[in-house]
Design a protein around this motif. Structure first.
Motif, short mmCIF file in Angstrom:
data_model
loop_
_atom_site.label_atom_id
_atom_site.label_comp_id
_atom_site.label_asym_id
_atom_site.label_seq_id
_atom_site.Cartn_x
_atom_site.Cartn_y
_atom_site.Cartn_z
N GLY A 117 -4.90 12.98 21.20
CA GLY A 117 -4.92 13.07 19.75
C GLY A 117 -6.10 12.24 19.24
O GLY A 117 -6.21 11.07 19.59
N ILE A 118 -6.97 12.86 18.48
CA ILE A 118 -8.20 12.16 18.11
C ILE A 118 -8.19 11.89 16.61
O ILE A 118 -8.24 12.82 15.81
N ASN A 119 -8.09 10.63 16.24
CA ASN A 119 -8.01 10.31 14.81
C ASN A 119 -9.39 10.32 14.14
O ASN A 119 -10.42 10.43 14.82
N VAL B 252 -4.89 -2.50 9.42
CA VAL B 252 -4.13 -1.71 8.45
C VAL B 252 -5.06 -0.74 7.73
O VAL B 252 -4.75 0.44 7.54
N SER B 253 -6.27 -1.20 7.35
CA SER B 253 -7.13 -0.30 6.57
C SER B 253 -7.60 0.89 7.40
O SER B 253 -7.71 2.00 6.88
N ILE B 254 -7.86 0.69 8.69
CA ILE B 254 -8.27 1.84 9.50
C ILE B 254 -7.09 2.78 9.76
O ILE B 254 -7.24 4.00 9.80
N TYR C 245 -7.03 4.79 6.75
CA TYR C 245 -8.13 5.75 6.78
C TYR C 245 -7.76 6.98 7.61
O TYR C 245 -8.07 8.12 7.24
N ASN C 246 -7.07 6.73 8.74
CA ASN C 246 -6.68 7.84 9.60
C ASN C 246 -5.62 8.74 8.98
O ASN C 246 -5.40 9.85 9.44
N MET C 247 -4.94 8.25 7.94
CA MET C 247 -3.99 9.10 7.21
C MET C 247 -4.66 9.77 6.02
O MET C 247 -4.36 10.91 5.70
N PHE C 248 -5.54 9.02 5.36
CA PHE C 248 -6.16 9.50 4.12
C PHE C 248 -7.67 9.31 4.22
O PHE C 248 -8.22 8.34 3.69
N PRO C 249 -8.36 10.24 4.90
CA PRO C 249 -9.80 10.06 5.20
C PRO C 249 -10.66 9.87 3.94
O PRO C 249 -11.72 9.26 4.03
N TRP C 250 -10.18 10.36 2.78
CA TRP C 250 -10.98 10.19 1.56
C TRP C 250 -11.13 8.73 1.18
O TRP C 250 -11.96 8.36 0.36
N LEU C 251 -10.29 7.84 1.78
CA LEU C 251 -10.44 6.40 1.52
C LEU C 251 -11.72 5.84 2.15
O LEU C 251 -12.19 4.77 1.77
N GLY C 252 -12.25 6.59 3.13
CA GLY C 252 -13.35 6.12 3.96
C GLY C 252 -14.42 5.29 3.27
O GLY C 252 -14.64 4.13 3.63
N PRO C 253 -15.09 5.86 2.25
CA PRO C 253 -16.22 5.15 1.65
C PRO C 253 -15.83 3.80 1.04
O PRO C 253 -16.69 2.97 0.79
N LYS D 136 -14.29 -1.54 3.90
CA LYS D 136 -15.26 -2.43 4.56
C LYS D 136 -15.14 -2.36 6.08
O LYS D 136 -16.13 -2.39 6.78
N SER D 137 -13.89 -2.30 6.58
CA SER D 137 -13.70 -2.28 8.03
C SER D 137 -14.40 -1.07 8.66
O SER D 137 -14.97 -1.17 9.74
N ARG D 138 -14.34 0.07 7.96
CA ARG D 138 -14.97 1.26 8.50
C ARG D 138 -16.48 1.11 8.55
O ARG D 138 -17.11 1.43 9.57
N THR D 139 -17.05 0.58 7.48
CA THR D 139 -18.50 0.35 7.44
C THR D 139 -18.91 -0.57 8.59
O THR D 139 -19.90 -0.35 9.27
#
Ligand code: HEM
Length: 474
Positions: free
Chosen positions: A80-82, A193-195, A198-206, A209-212
């Motif tokens: 499963g690839i998030n 928690v934030s990632i 993100y894996n549930m609601f990808p629109w949060l991405g931008p 900070k953790s994703r960046t």
């Protein structure tokens, strides 16, 4: 629902989901594996949980996890690839890949780990050489308290460096330090928690900070790897491969020369596979070793028994892999460390490759599946005292080592950890050699009871930040 349940039988039960949020309000995102263990008490060993909008089937307990991953290895064998890992790996490499490309990369990596790493005298020698460097660093602290994280991660990462690149790096090399530290941060942030959100609601991405930060680290590390690969390419000698990268480049060249331009041996697969080996092979083994040392400091009577056994059986000479069979107590302590540390609590997500009826429940093709390893390593019907550190779990009455089927920290089946052999060799040699030379204890003013075994949150469960004293025994 509707016709599908009539045709195929019912789906695994679970808590009622809310629209969009699913069961999010019931999940403790700081300890999701604990919530899932609790839910399994209510809903059984196969149940459905809605992680935000994602529908996930959870497998709990030794018997169920084994039945799924081993007896139905094909059906439960895809990854499963998030969103986060898809963004990083783009389906290349091994850990977050599927299909023919995954199969080829996994097979090629295994062959090369055998040739350059595990199961061979060569890897034992590499590990022993690295132990000498690590011991020096520990000695430099002269018994004063220090954080073991960096030296241990550098040492363990160097084993992968030797296998992948054919050479180790100095711990003082700033580029090496940066790569290891950044890879570590990716893994820790990967479970934050934030990632998870993100894996549930990808629109949060931008917004995250953790994703960046993860993307920045990944980009830096990729550049570093590409530069090392360029260097190896310039000095490539097909007659004498130094490591995994060399043999990949030779294979790639051979295929291209024979006119095969569409093979899986391309640069993306090379870089992502190398990145996977570092990410999967450094943090896991390093974390387990740090759990081992922390547990020794917390339980000095167990540490005494390990050291007594080492002194009696091997004295002061370097420990070798073949000594393991004569060190049953030490071996039991290492196994018990892995069991209790439970560093990959939900394995890595799987998906089903086809529709399947499992334990009477219908699970659709492509359903995300969590093999809940925590529930195996702490299964109350398999372990005498599942929640305490008890090396006797792996010893019989005569003090001989006994294997346990529910010991499954590397998972099982088609996706079983590819580095298990190497990791086990490293854990044994590093742990035994460190305990032979040092006595581990809490910093002055801290008691054994004060030492905290609560893990900090991450993709893997690492010990909370702490310092230890390594007092020389020789
Ligand atoms: C996958 C545990 C060390 C390479 C995994 C998985 C677990 C695991 C639980 C997921 C299995 C699944 O999806 O069901 C550990 C532990 C280690 C360790 C506890 C050390 C104590 C290593 C090392 C390497 C490595 C040293 C590299 C040489 C991999 C790879 C995968 C993997 C490439 C992905 C396999 C695939 O998707 O086909 N590991 N691992 N691991 N591990 Fe390890």
């Amino acid at each position: 629902s509707g016709s599908s349940s009539e045709e195929h039988g019912k789906e695994p039960p679970g808590p009622r989901p809310l629209p969009l949020l699913g069961n999010l309000l019931q999940l403790d995102l700081k300890r999701p594996y604990q919530t899932l263990c609790e839910l399994s008490k209510k809903y059984g060993s196969v149940f459905t949980v809605h992680v935000g909008p994602r529908k996930v089937v959870v497998l709990a307990g030794y018997k169920t996890v084994k039945q799924a991953l081993v007896n139905h290895a094909e059906e439960f064998g895809d990854r499963g690839i998030n969103h986060m890992f898809n963004e990083i790996n783009k389906g290349h490499g091994i850990v977050f890949a599927n299909g023919d490309s995954w199969k080829e990369m996994r097979r090629f990596a295994l062959t090369n780990l055998r040739d350059f790493g595990m199961g061979k005298k060569a890897s034992e020698e590499k590990i022993i050489e690295e132990i000498r460097y690590l011991t020096e660093v520990f000695e430099e602290h002269k018994g004063k308290a220090f954080d073991t994280t960096q030296p241990i991660n550098y040492a363990v990462s160097n084993i992968i460096c030797s296998i992948v690149y054919g050479s180790r790096f100095e711990y003082s090399d700033p580029r090496f330090r940066r790569s290891v530290d950044q890879a570590n941060e990716i893994i820790q942030l990967g479970g934050s928690v934030s990632i998870q959100l993100y894996n549930m609601f990808p629109w949060l991405g931008p917004l995250l900070k953790s994703r960046t930060r993860i993307i920045k680290n990944v980009t830096n590390n990729k550049e570093e790897m590409m530069e090392l690969v360029r260097g190896l390419k310039e000095t490539l000698n097909p007659q004498m491969c130094r490591g995994f990268v060399d043999s990949f480049l030779v294979r790639k060249q051979t295929l291209e020369e024979s006119g095969n331009m569409n093979s899986h041996y391309h640069n993306e697969n090379l870089i992502q596979t190398v990145a996977n080996l570092f990410a999967a092979g450094t943090d896991t083994t390093g974390t387990t070793l740090r759990w081992g040392l922390l547990l020794m400091a917390k339980y000095p009577h167990i540490q005494d028994k390990v050291q007594e056994e080492i002194s009696r059986v091997i004295g002061s000479r370097q420990a070798l892999v073949e000594d393991r069979k004569n060190l049953p107590y030490t071996d039991a302590v290492i196994h018990e460390t892995q069991r209790l540390a439970n560093i990959v609590p939900m394995a890595i997500p799987h998906t089903t490759t086809r529709d399947i009826t499992f334990q009477g429940y219908f699970i659709k093709k492509g359903t995300e599946v969590f093999p809940l390893l925590t529930s195996v390593l702490q299964d109350e019907s398999e372990w005498e005292s599942p929640h305490t550190f008890n090396p006797a779990h792996f010893l019989d009455e005569e003090g001989r080592f006994v294997k346990k089927d529910a010991f499954m920290p590397f998972s099982a089946g088609r996706r079983v950890c590819l580095g298990e052999g190497l990791a086990r060799m490293e854990l044994f040699l590093f742990f035994t050699s460190l305990l032979q030379r040092f006595c581990f204890s809490p910093p002055p003013g801290v008691t054994e009871d004060d030492l905290d075994l609560t893990p900090s949150l991450g993709f893997t469960l690492t010990p909370s930040p702490h310092q230890l004293c390594a007092v020389s025994r020789v």
